[in-house]
Design an enzyme around this catalytic site. Structure first.
Site, PDB file in Angstrom:
ATOM      1  N   SER A 154      -8.630 -14.968  -0.418  1.00  0.00           N
ATOM      2  CA  SER A 154      -8.869 -13.549  -0.686  1.00  0.00           C
ATOM      3  C   SER A 154     -10.306 -13.336  -1.147  1.00  0.00           C
ATOM      4  CB  SER A 154      -7.901 -13.072  -1.772  1.00  0.00           C
ATOM      5  OG  SER A 154      -8.267 -11.776  -2.188  1.00  0.00           O
ATOM      6  N   HIS A 185       0.849  -1.201   0.000  1.00  0.00           N
ATOM      7  CA  HIS A 185       0.000   0.000   0.000  1.00  0.00           C
ATOM      8  C   HIS A 185       0.886   1.255   0.000  1.00  0.00           C
ATOM      9  CE1 HIS A 185      -2.781   2.963   1.977  1.00  0.00           C
ATOM     10  NE2 HIS A 185      -3.633   2.387   1.164  1.00  0.00           N
TER      11      HIS A 185
HETATM   12  C1  LIG Z   1      -6.711   0.172   2.701  1.00  0.00           C
HETATM   13  C2  LIG Z   1      -5.363  -0.306   3.008  1.00  0.00           C
HETATM   14  C3  LIG Z   1      -4.519   0.437   3.815  1.00  0.00           C
HETATM   15  C4  LIG Z   1      -4.880   1.797   4.337  1.00  0.00           C
HETATM   16  O1  LIG Z   1      -5.950   1.738   5.221  1.00  0.00           O
HETATM   17  P1  LIG Z   1      -6.772   3.078   5.522  1.00  0.00           P
HETATM   18  O2  LIG Z   1      -7.739   2.616   6.566  1.00  0.00           O
HETATM   19  O3  LIG Z   1      -7.404   3.461   4.223  1.00  0.00           O
HETATM   20  O4  LIG Z   1      -5.816   4.098   5.997  1.00  0.00           O
HETATM   21  C5  LIG Z   1      -3.268  -0.071   4.093  1.00  0.00           C
HETATM   22  N1  LIG Z   1      -2.888  -1.262   3.615  1.00  0.00           N
HETATM   23  C6  LIG Z   1      -3.674  -2.017   2.840  1.00  0.00           C
HETATM   24  C7  LIG Z   1      -3.183  -3.343   2.363  1.00  0.00           C
HETATM   25  C8  LIG Z   1      -4.941  -1.556   2.493  1.00  0.00           C
HETATM   26  O5  LIG Z   1      -5.705  -2.303   1.716  1.00  0.00           O
END
Ligand SMILES: *Cc1c(COP(=O)(O)O)cnc(C)c1O
Length: 385
Positions: A320, A120
């Protein structure tokens, strides 16, 4: 028109728009089927959990009792004893990732961050914010880390402790990095000082409930885990971060002004989100969440099979709920709010995406692809397992 009437009309219009957009929302991992009206009355009060969740401040308008109970639920799920863990309710997965990597940097100031290119965007952001050298590991085609490349990078940088971000369900393809393989590589290179952070934003509340799914928890040498409220479902974005108490002890500083210790990334912290998570856990329980997780995984397999039997290009990682497939028309992408990347899109099967909705989507997709004359003369196949 008086201002009062105008305001009421604006709000009514916005409600219709949001209701409609919620009906056809399939590309992002948000559970939209929650009802929190039972706790709505608390929105007329200020609740601020500023400071450490376990230190009672002078300030009285907070929901620490609920936050602690939420954290205990997650600690049990992630197999870390009550007296060994620490954590807090975050503003979301991003804050949890920032926190885990910040902690790692404080423990290993000359550490190097490793994470796959499918991580991410909050992971490279953490490297930038905290000025940590970031070695990006290649990914495999399914979105999982390329372990050979990881091993090569580790062997080339033996003098700096590795800070590893593992993806427990990548954002785009829902891939799970293999914790056991990573530990094996660290052992093979006799690396003793390392820190493993797990980004389990979405799958963190799915995998513990699925039979045969990879076991990622504190019984293995992980140091922190970030989970977002995506799967639980919350009208206010939030999440949870868990780590080991011994690590937090290293970084905390006492702040007289708030009568607490400064252990969190943010100062003021949302006091309503712990209440939301607490209510969700109390009303749905372990059993309820387990059922939801299994339903989502099964429904994702159903969608995948529906596409596969018609030879529509698609992919689904094991354990998944993120179904990846060839990009359809702009019209469908817009209507269903699908997320695009290169020539693909994904549809994330959350609690609000039931089989009826999947059937509707598949019909619309096939109709558009010219594989069907009309929806009426088309019968969906039974599930193939
Ligand atoms: C959505 C997501 C995030 C970020 O989460 P938020 O709640 O949007 O800040 C981080 N890592 C992964 C793998 C995600 O899918």
């Amino acid at each position: 028109m008086s201002n009062k009437v105008a305001v009421a009309k604006e709000l009514a219009d916005f409600l219709v728009q949001i209701e409609q957009r919620s009906q056809f929302h399939a590309g992002y991992p948000y559970n939209l089927s929650c009802d929190y009206s039972a706790i709505a009355k608390f929105f007329n009060f200020l609740l601020n959990n500023a400071g450490d969740p376990y230190v009672e401040p002078d300030f009285g308008l907070h929901s620490r009792k609920f936050e602690q109970e939420v954290l205990s639920f997650f600690a049990e799920l992630y197999k870390i004893p009550e007296n060994e863990f620490w954590g807090y309710v975050t503003a979301g997965g991003t804050e949890g990732n920032l926190y885990g990597i910040f902690l790692a940097r404080e423990i290993y100031p000359n550490g190097i961050l490793y994470s796959s290119e499918d991580s991410h965007y909050s992971i490279p952001k953490a490297a930038k914010l905290f000025r940590i050298q970031h070695n990006v590991v290649n990914s495999q085609i399914n979105g999982e880390m390329n372990y050979e490349h990881f091993e090569q990078l580790i062997s080339e940088n033996r003098n700096s402790p590795p800070i590893i971000n593992l993806n427990i369900g990548t954002t785009v393809k829902g891939a799970i990095d293999n914790l056991d393989k990573v530990i094996e590589i660290l052992e093979r290179h006799q690396i003793k000082d390392y820190y493993i952070h797990c980004d389990a934003a979405l799958s963190g509340l799915i995998l513990p409930f699925i039979d045969g799914a990879p076991q990622v928890n504190f019984q293995k040498p992980i140091d922190s885990i970030a989970i977002s409220a995506k799967f639980i479902g919350s009208p206010l974005p939030c999440g949870v971060v868990l780590t080991k108490k011994k690590w937090v002890k290293k970084v905390e500083t006492a702040i007289e002004y708030i009568g607490s210790i400064d252990t969190t990334i943010l100062g003021s912290r949302n006091g309503h989100t712990p209440l939301i998570l607490w209510y969700a856990i109390q009303t749905r329980g372990y059993e309820g969440l387990a059922k939801e997780a299994n339903t989502c995984i099964n429904n994702a397999q159903y969608l995948f099979q529906q596409l596969k039997i018609r030879e529509y290009p698609c992919m689904l990682n094991k354990f998944s709920n993120t179904v990846v497939f060839q990009k359809p028309s702009q019209g469908l992408i817009k209507k269903w709010q699908l997320a695009i990347f290169e020539n693909s899109v994904h549809l994330i099967v959350m609690q609000n995406i039931d089989r009826d909705k999947i059937d509707t989507f598949v019909n619309e997709l096939l109709l558009e692809e010219g594989l069907l004359k009309n929806v009426g003369d088309y019968q969906l196949q039974p599930v193939l397992h």
